[in-house]
Design an enzyme around this catalytic site. Structure first.
Site, PDB file in Angstrom:
ATOM      1  N   THR A  44      -7.857   4.004 -12.841  1.00  0.00           N
ATOM      2  CA  THR A  44      -8.603   4.235 -13.754  1.00  0.00           C
ATOM      3  C   THR A  44      -9.222   5.615 -13.892  1.00  0.00           C
ATOM      4  O   THR A  44     -10.080   5.901 -14.935  1.00  0.00           O
ATOM      5  CB  THR A  44     -10.082   3.103 -13.552  1.00  0.00           C
ATOM      6  OG1 THR A  44     -10.383   3.540 -12.138  1.00  0.00           O
ATOM      7  CG2 THR A  44      -9.487   1.752 -13.267  1.00  0.00           C
ATOM      8  N   TYR A 157     -13.432 -14.988  -9.355  1.00  0.00           N
ATOM      9  CA  TYR A 157     -12.115 -14.502  -8.912  1.00  0.00           C
ATOM     10  C   TYR A 157     -10.918 -15.794  -9.006  1.00  0.00           C
ATOM     11  O   TYR A 157      -9.865 -15.283  -9.314  1.00  0.00           O
ATOM     12  CB  TYR A 157     -12.268 -13.889  -7.788  1.00  0.00           C
ATOM     13  CG  TYR A 157     -11.094 -12.991  -7.029  1.00  0.00           C
ATOM     14  CD1 TYR A 157     -10.603 -11.740  -7.374  1.00  0.00           C
ATOM     15  CD2 TYR A 157     -10.423 -13.556  -6.019  1.00  0.00           C
ATOM     16  CE1 TYR A 157      -9.533 -10.986  -7.090  1.00  0.00           C
ATOM     17  CE2 TYR A 157      -9.265 -12.858  -5.184  1.00  0.00           C
ATOM     18  CZ  TYR A 157      -8.923 -11.731  -5.867  1.00  0.00           C
ATOM     19  OH  TYR A 157      -7.795 -10.889  -5.410  1.00  0.00           O
ATOM     20  N   ALA A 160      -9.867 -16.481 -12.279  1.00  0.00           N
ATOM     21  CA  ALA A 160      -9.096 -15.841 -12.860  1.00  0.00           C
ATOM     22  C   ALA A 160      -7.534 -15.542 -12.283  1.00  0.00           C
ATOM     23  O   ALA A 160      -6.556 -15.882 -13.008  1.00  0.00           O
ATOM     24  CB  ALA A 160      -9.414 -14.097 -12.844  1.00  0.00           C
ATOM     25  N   LYS A 161      -7.406 -15.913 -10.872  1.00  0.00           N
ATOM     26  CA  LYS A 161      -6.173 -15.947 -10.148  1.00  0.00           C
ATOM     27  C   LYS A 161      -5.634 -17.207 -10.511  1.00  0.00           C
ATOM     28  O   LYS A 161      -4.204 -17.193 -10.791  1.00  0.00           O
ATOM     29  CB  LYS A 161      -6.505 -15.691  -8.729  1.00  0.00           C
ATOM     30  CG  LYS A 161      -7.049 -14.251  -8.150  1.00  0.00           C
ATOM     31  CD  LYS A 161      -6.021 -13.228  -9.039  1.00  0.00           C
ATOM     32  CE  LYS A 161      -6.208 -11.753  -8.435  1.00  0.00           C
ATOM     33  NZ  LYS A 161      -5.438 -10.948  -8.981  1.00  0.00           N
ATOM     34  N   ILE A 190      -4.647  -9.393   2.896  1.00  0.00           N
ATOM     35  CA  ILE A 190      -3.987  -8.146   2.995  1.00  0.00           C
ATOM     36  C   ILE A 190      -4.953  -7.173   3.163  1.00  0.00           C
ATOM     37  O   ILE A 190      -5.978  -6.857   2.769  1.00  0.00           O
ATOM     38  CB  ILE A 190      -2.993  -7.730   1.870  1.00  0.00           C
ATOM     39  CG1 ILE A 190      -2.291  -8.873   1.219  1.00  0.00           C
ATOM     40  CG2 ILE A 190      -2.077  -6.690   1.689  1.00  0.00           C
ATOM     41  CD1 ILE A 190      -1.390  -9.397   2.092  1.00  0.00           C
TER      42      ILE A 190
HETATM   43  P1  NAP Z   1      -7.543  -2.692  -4.349  1.00  0.00           P
HETATM   44  O1  NAP Z   1      -7.142  -1.812  -3.197  1.00  0.00           O
HETATM   45  O2  NAP Z   1      -9.080  -2.810  -4.355  1.00  0.00           O
HETATM   46  O3  NAP Z   1      -6.937  -1.822  -5.678  1.00  0.00           O
HETATM   47  C1  NAP Z   1      -7.260  -2.174  -7.094  1.00  0.00           C
HETATM   48  C2  NAP Z   1      -6.285  -1.390  -7.792  1.00  0.00           C
HETATM   49  O4  NAP Z   1      -6.594  -1.883  -9.289  1.00  0.00           O
HETATM   50  C3  NAP Z   1      -6.749   0.186  -7.824  1.00  0.00           C
HETATM   51  O5  NAP Z   1      -5.667   0.813  -8.289  1.00  0.00           O
HETATM   52  C4  NAP Z   1      -7.913   0.137  -9.085  1.00  0.00           C
HETATM   53  O6  NAP Z   1      -7.823   1.448  -9.675  1.00  0.00           O
HETATM   54  C5  NAP Z   1      -7.267  -0.758 -10.100  1.00  0.00           C
HETATM   55  N1  NAP Z   1      -8.180  -1.368 -11.110  1.00  0.00           N
HETATM   56  C6  NAP Z   1      -9.357  -1.944 -10.802  1.00  0.00           C
HETATM   57  N2  NAP Z   1     -10.016  -2.127 -12.133  1.00  0.00           N
HETATM   58  C7  NAP Z   1      -9.351  -1.735 -12.897  1.00  0.00           C
HETATM   59  C8  NAP Z   1      -9.349  -1.733 -14.465  1.00  0.00           C
HETATM   60  N3  NAP Z   1     -10.189  -2.346 -14.920  1.00  0.00           N
HETATM   61  N4  NAP Z   1      -8.215  -1.151 -15.044  1.00  0.00           N
HETATM   62  C9  NAP Z   1      -7.381  -0.921 -14.497  1.00  0.00           C
HETATM   63  N5  NAP Z   1      -7.122  -0.807 -13.095  1.00  0.00           N
HETATM   64  C10 NAP Z   1      -8.101  -1.148 -12.261  1.00  0.00           C
HETATM   65  O7  NAP Z   1      -6.896  -3.908  -4.411  1.00  0.00           O
HETATM   66  P2  NAP Z   1      -5.662  -4.476  -3.502  1.00  0.00           P
HETATM   67  O8  NAP Z   1      -6.200  -5.310  -2.518  1.00  0.00           O
HETATM   68  O9  NAP Z   1      -4.770  -3.442  -3.247  1.00  0.00           O
HETATM   69  O10 NAP Z   1      -5.184  -5.849  -4.438  1.00  0.00           O
HETATM   70  C11 NAP Z   1      -4.324  -5.723  -5.527  1.00  0.00           C
HETATM   71  C12 NAP Z   1      -3.943  -6.890  -6.087  1.00  0.00           C
HETATM   72  O11 NAP Z   1      -3.871  -7.958  -5.073  1.00  0.00           O
HETATM   73  C13 NAP Z   1      -5.183  -7.424  -7.001  1.00  0.00           C
HETATM   74  O12 NAP Z   1      -4.617  -8.325  -7.984  1.00  0.00           O
HETATM   75  C14 NAP Z   1      -5.802  -8.244  -6.013  1.00  0.00           C
HETATM   76  O13 NAP Z   1      -6.573  -9.333  -6.668  1.00  0.00           O
HETATM   77  C15 NAP Z   1      -4.461  -9.020  -5.243  1.00  0.00           C
HETATM   78  N6  NAP Z   1      -4.909  -9.518  -3.947  1.00  0.00           N
HETATM   79  C16 NAP Z   1      -5.442  -8.778  -3.098  1.00  0.00           C
HETATM   80  C17 NAP Z   1      -5.629  -9.254  -1.656  1.00  0.00           C
HETATM   81  C18 NAP Z   1      -5.834  -8.678  -0.415  1.00  0.00           C
HETATM   82  O14 NAP Z   1      -6.376  -9.208   0.709  1.00  0.00           O
HETATM   83  N7  NAP Z   1      -6.307  -7.375  -0.665  1.00  0.00           N
HETATM   84  C19 NAP Z   1      -5.390 -10.854  -1.531  1.00  0.00           C
HETATM   85  C20 NAP Z   1      -4.821 -11.688  -2.644  1.00  0.00           C
HETATM   86  C21 NAP Z   1      -4.667 -11.048  -3.883  1.00  0.00           C
HETATM   87  P3  NAP Z   1      -8.644   2.773  -9.347  1.00  0.00           P
HETATM   88  O15 NAP Z   1      -7.908   3.193  -7.946  1.00  0.00           O
HETATM   89  O16 NAP Z   1      -8.490   3.578 -10.258  1.00  0.00           O
HETATM   90  O17 NAP Z   1      -9.802   2.342  -8.935  1.00  0.00           O
END
Ligand code: NAP
Length: 250
Positions: A44, A157, A160-161, A190
């Protein structure tokens, strides 16, 4: 039989990973690149995009807010000009705005649905033309265990998921005849910024409740994405692949 290692490679593919600046998205982008794809990633901010370009190569880090439809069109055009239209799309970008429903504000509902679900739809729609032309495509959504199990404080959340999975099953049927597959991966907990809000004791309790005894790593998800994106997974579509250490079994 084709060389089995070759059928895991992504040479010649152009991939787009949203939210590739950190966490799971960064691991996915690095994995797809290591498998031979020309990978573009989004953040972003300008600084996030510059960090991505350092890892993926010149011009491979782009600024994108997935809530902005016009910016999505520009992003796909930029990739088309620099390489060719993406044949692999990973809808990874997402946010949380956790709150019990009684206190949930309309804007926190809208922000999560617009980013996590509508953004993914717009990106898939924008990539379809190129995939149809290439007669090949992989659309992979990053859903969540929470979309299946539910979780208090995460109604927006979870909606959406779960929506992303339903969307993917419908789209999978629309485009299967054109050799485009559409699947989702549902990660468990994660170790990323998203879960670092939990304190040490909460994380330990969580790890104990997971049959494989630990939180997942971004690479656990990236490995599954790499496989789904590859020729090896060509007969898999409309599915959810749960990668969660056994914390939720279907
Ligand atoms: P994270 O560390 O919070 O990173 C989120 C990413 O999304 C960052 O690159 C952020 O960009 C980007 N982002 C946020 N808002 C945005 C927008 N409006 N437009 C474009 N990009 C945007 O998340 P994560 O834990 O790696 O999660 C990645 C995916 O896995 C997500 O879909 C999450 O829901 C899913 N997930 C995660 C977990 C978990 O335990 N971590 C579990 C289940 C599912 P910036 O860096 O620029 O802010």
């Amino acid at each position: 039989m084709d060389d089995p290692m070759q059928s895991l490679r992504l040479d010649g593919q152009v991939a787009l990973v949203t939210g590739a600046s950190r966490g799971i998205g960064a691991a996915i982008a690095d994995r797809l690149k290591a498998l031979g794809a020309d990978v573009f990633g989004t953040a972003t901010s300008e600084s996030g995009a510059a960090g991505i370009a350092e890892r993926l190569g010149d011009g491979r880090g782009l600024v994108l807010d997935v809530k902005d439809g016009e910016a999505i069109a520009e992003c796909i055009a930029t990739i088309g000009a620099a390489a060719s239209a993406p044949t692999v799309l990973v809808n990874n970008a997402a946010v949380t705005r956790d709150q019990l429903l009684m206190r949930l504000k309309d804007e926190d509902w809208a922000e999560v649905i617009e980013t996590n679900l509508t953004g993914a739809m717009r990106l898939a729609r924008a990539c379809l033309r190129g995939m149809l032309k290439a007669r090949s495509g992989r659309i992979i959504g990053i859903s969540s265990v929470v979309g299946y199990s539910g979780n208090p404080g995460q109604a927006n959340y979870a909606a959406a998921k779960a929506g992303l999975a339903g969307f993917s099953r419908a789209l999978a049927q629309e485009v299967a005849a054109r050799n485009i597959t559409v699947n989702v991966i549902a990660p468990g907990f994660i170790d990323t910024d998203m879960t670092r809000a939990l304190d040490e004791a909460q994380r330990d309790r969580l790890a104990e409740s997971i049959p494989l005894g630990r939180l997942g790593l971004p690479d656990d998800i990236a490995a599954a994405v790499g496989w789904l994106a590859s020729p090896s997974a060509g007969y898999v579509t409309g599915q959810t692949l749960h990668v969660n250490g056994g914390m939720y079994m279907t």
